[in-house]
Design a protein around this motif. Sequence first.
Motif, PDB file in Angstrom:
ATOM      1  N   MET A   1       0.999  -1.144  -0.018  1.00 44.74           N
ATOM      2  CA  MET A   1       0.229  -0.073  -0.073  1.00 44.74           C
ATOM      3  C   MET A   1       0.900   1.346   0.066  1.00 44.74           C
ATOM      4  O   MET A   1       1.768   1.308   0.682  1.00 44.74           O
ATOM      5  N   ASP A   2       0.725   2.030  -0.751  1.00 50.64           N
ATOM      6  CA  ASP A   2       1.285   3.489  -0.629  1.00 50.64           C
ATOM      7  C   ASP A   2       0.627   4.589  -0.020  1.00 50.64           C
ATOM      8  O   ASP A   2      -0.333   4.651   0.157  1.00 50.64           O
ATOM      9  N   VAL A   3       1.404   5.194   0.906  1.00 50.31           N
ATOM     10  CA  VAL A   3       1.044   6.273   1.548  1.00 50.31           C
ATOM     11  C   VAL A   3       0.908   7.702   0.704  1.00 50.31           C
ATOM     12  O   VAL A   3       1.811   7.967   0.078  1.00 50.31           O
ATOM     13  N   LEU A   4      -0.384   8.125   0.699  1.00 51.57           N
ATOM     14  CA  LEU A   4      -0.846   8.987  -0.023  1.00 51.57           C
ATOM     15  C   LEU A   4      -0.536  10.302   0.638  1.00 51.57           C
ATOM     16  O   LEU A   4      -0.279  11.359   0.182  1.00 51.57           O
ATOM     17  N   GLY A   5      -0.836  10.409   2.113  1.00 51.86           N
ATOM     18  CA  GLY A   5      -0.558  11.553   3.005  1.00 51.86           C
ATOM     19  C   GLY A   5      -0.663  11.099   4.423  1.00 51.86           C
ATOM     20  O   GLY A   5      -1.142  10.110   4.778  1.00 51.86           O
ATOM     21  N   SER A   6       0.115  11.931   5.046  1.00 53.50           N
ATOM     22  CA  SER A   6      -0.213  11.566   6.551  1.00 53.50           C
ATOM     23  C   SER A   6      -0.176  13.075   7.386  1.00 53.50           C
ATOM     24  O   SER A   6       0.782  13.738   7.619  1.00 53.50           O
ATOM     25  N   GLY A   7      -1.398  13.579   7.510  1.00 55.68           N
ATOM     26  CA  GLY A   7      -1.751  14.778   8.008  1.00 55.68           C
ATOM     27  C   GLY A   7      -1.750  14.739   9.480  1.00 55.68           C
ATOM     28  O   GLY A   7      -1.155  13.601  10.227  1.00 55.68           O
ATOM     29  N   GLU A   9      -4.172  14.486  11.316  1.00 54.40           N
ATOM     30  CA  GLU A   9      -5.281  13.816  11.846  1.00 54.40           C
ATOM     31  C   GLU A   9      -5.410  12.228  11.443  1.00 54.40           C
ATOM     32  O   GLU A   9      -5.666  11.281  12.177  1.00 54.40           O
ATOM     33  N   ALA A  10      -4.936  12.213  10.233  1.00 52.04           N
ATOM     34  CA  ALA A  10      -5.025  10.742   9.528  1.00 52.04           C
ATOM     35  C   ALA A  10      -3.980  10.473   8.653  1.00 52.04           C
ATOM     36  O   ALA A  10      -2.979  11.192   8.347  1.00 52.04           O
ATOM     37  N   THR A  11      -3.938   9.133   8.413  1.00 51.03           N
ATOM     38  CA  THR A  11      -2.948   8.530   7.471  1.00 51.03           C
ATOM     39  C   THR A  11      -3.891   8.165   6.231  1.00 51.03           C
ATOM     40  O   THR A  11      -5.083   7.399   6.600  1.00 51.03           O
ATOM     41  N   ILE A  12      -3.353   8.351   5.042  1.00 49.58           N
ATOM     42  CA  ILE A  12      -4.268   8.019   3.829  1.00 49.58           C
ATOM     43  C   ILE A  12      -3.275   7.087   2.895  1.00 49.58           C
ATOM     44  O   ILE A  12      -2.152   7.348   2.638  1.00 49.58           O
ATOM     45  N   PHE A  13      -3.888   5.870   2.832  1.00 47.55           N
ATOM     46  CA  PHE A  13      -3.026   4.833   1.984  1.00 47.55           C
ATOM     47  C   PHE A  13      -4.093   4.622   0.715  1.00 47.55           C
ATOM     48  O   PHE A  13      -5.113   4.665   1.069  1.00 47.55           O
ATOM     49  N   ARG A  14      -3.209   4.343  -0.342  1.00 46.36           N
ATOM     50  CA  ARG A  14      -3.734   3.622  -1.546  1.00 46.36           C
ATOM     51  C   ARG A  14      -3.792   2.283  -1.691  1.00 46.36           C
ATOM     52  O   ARG A  14      -2.783   1.748  -1.450  1.00 46.36           O
ATOM     53  N   ASP A  15      -4.821   1.593  -1.906  1.00 50.40           N
ATOM     54  CA  ASP A  15      -4.756   0.026  -2.079  1.00 50.40           C
ATOM     55  C   ASP A  15      -5.646  -0.202  -3.144  1.00 50.40           C
ATOM     56  O   ASP A  15      -6.599  -0.278  -3.490  1.00 50.40           O
ATOM     57  N   GLY A  16      -4.703  -0.329  -4.274  1.00 49.20           N
ATOM     58  CA  GLY A  16      -5.502  -0.352  -5.773  1.00 49.20           C
ATOM     59  C   GLY A  16      -6.389   0.690  -6.111  1.00 49.20           C
ATOM     60  O   GLY A  16      -5.704   1.877  -6.195  1.00 49.20           O
ATOM     61  N   SER A  66     -12.884   4.572  13.046  1.00 47.55           N
ATOM     62  CA  SER A  66     -11.830   5.540  12.779  1.00 47.55           C
ATOM     63  C   SER A  66     -11.308   5.383  11.062  1.00 47.55           C
ATOM     64  O   SER A  66     -10.279   6.016  10.820  1.00 47.55           O
ATOM     65  N   SER A  67     -11.676   4.311  10.515  1.00 44.78           N
ATOM     66  CA  SER A  67     -11.457   4.394   9.141  1.00 44.78           C
ATOM     67  C   SER A  67     -12.603   4.473   8.211  1.00 44.78           C
ATOM     68  O   SER A  67     -13.477   3.921   8.207  1.00 44.78           O
ATOM     69  N   ILE A  68     -12.190   4.983   6.854  1.00 45.93           N
ATOM     70  CA  ILE A  68     -13.118   5.188   5.884  1.00 45.93           C
ATOM     71  C   ILE A  68     -12.292   4.587   4.597  1.00 45.93           C
ATOM     72  O   ILE A  68     -11.184   4.851   4.172  1.00 45.93           O
ATOM     73  N   THR A  69     -13.063   3.660   3.980  1.00 45.28           N
ATOM     74  CA  THR A  69     -12.643   3.241   2.745  1.00 45.28           C
ATOM     75  C   THR A  69     -13.162   3.907   1.313  1.00 45.28           C
ATOM     76  O   THR A  69     -14.596   4.042   1.586  1.00 45.28           O
ATOM     77  N   MET A  70     -12.622   4.756   0.393  1.00 47.61           N
ATOM     78  CA  MET A  70     -13.418   5.242  -0.298  1.00 47.61           C
ATOM     79  C   MET A  70     -12.735   5.165  -1.737  1.00 47.61           C
ATOM     80  O   MET A  70     -11.513   4.649  -2.108  1.00 47.61           O
ATOM     81  N   GLU A  71     -13.455   5.621  -2.859  1.00 43.75           N
ATOM     82  CA  GLU A  71     -13.013   5.327  -4.221  1.00 43.75           C
ATOM     83  C   GLU A  71     -11.478   6.266  -4.311  1.00 43.75           C
ATOM     84  O   GLU A  71     -11.560   7.439  -4.007  1.00 43.75           O
ATOM     85  N   PHE A  72     -10.599   5.828  -5.194  1.00 38.96           N
ATOM     86  CA  PHE A  72      -9.361   6.124  -5.443  1.00 38.96           C
ATOM     87  C   PHE A  72      -9.628   7.179  -6.728  1.00 38.96           C
ATOM     88  O   PHE A  72     -10.463   6.756  -7.637  1.00 38.96           O
TER      89      PHE A  72
END
Length: 194
Positions: A1-7, A9-16, A66-72
């Motif tokens: 998984m690639d990390v897109l951002g870590s602000g 408040e949150a860490t944002i990963f891409r998974d496909g 604590s987690s949300i999965t959304m469309e890339f």
Amino acid sequence: MDVLGSGAEATIFRDGESVIKRRLVKRYRHPVLDEELRRSRTRREAKLLQKARVPHPALIATDRESSITMEFIEGTPLKQLLDSDVNLAQRVGQHVAALHDQAIIHGDLTTSNMLLSKGEVVLIDFGLSFTSHDLEHKAVDIHLFKQALESKHHAVFDEAYKAFLKGYRASPEATKVLKRLSIVEKRGRNKAKY
Ligand SMILES: Nc1ncnc2c1ncn2[C@@H]1O[C@H](COP(=O)(O)OP(=O)(O)O)[C@@H](O)[C@H]1O
Ligand SMILES: [Mg+2]
């Protein structure tokens, strides 16, 4: 998984084709308060990702804790594009008008939270969003965007803000909100004197 951002408040990963936004435990907060904040912000963001009638990533799943999965969204942040294409701000204005007409305050309108994807401006990061009919909240939402334009897009600020307003006037409440904005700004200037 690639990390897109870590602000903050949150860490944002891409998974496909998905993006996972996970709100982190903050040790400096009281554990009970911390859990409550993560839960309420996660739920609010998930709700608005379903409700907002502007282009945004589709909500795929949430644990409601604590987690949300959304469309890339395959796209480029407006931060990188606006200086060479100021008219994109008009589309932003239309989207913000549509949100405000739905009583949704984005809360973090910066050009890092807007992606150009397939020719359309897509809004992301509803982490600080909330619902309100208040002119004051709408005016402050615009004020923050204006400040973001001034600091990150200084060279094209006048043109970009003008384009934004052209788009925002799509809202039937635009005149009232903009009048309130001038009051918000006067207040800001007075404060700066002290
Ligand atoms: N659904 C998405 N599709 C593509 N990129 C995304 C998506 N969500 C977030 N990103 C990227 O990750 C960055 C951080 O995500 P964001 O939701 O803005 O969190 P933060 O609270 O850290 O600002 C964004 O600026 C964007 O570049
Ligand atoms: Mg963001």
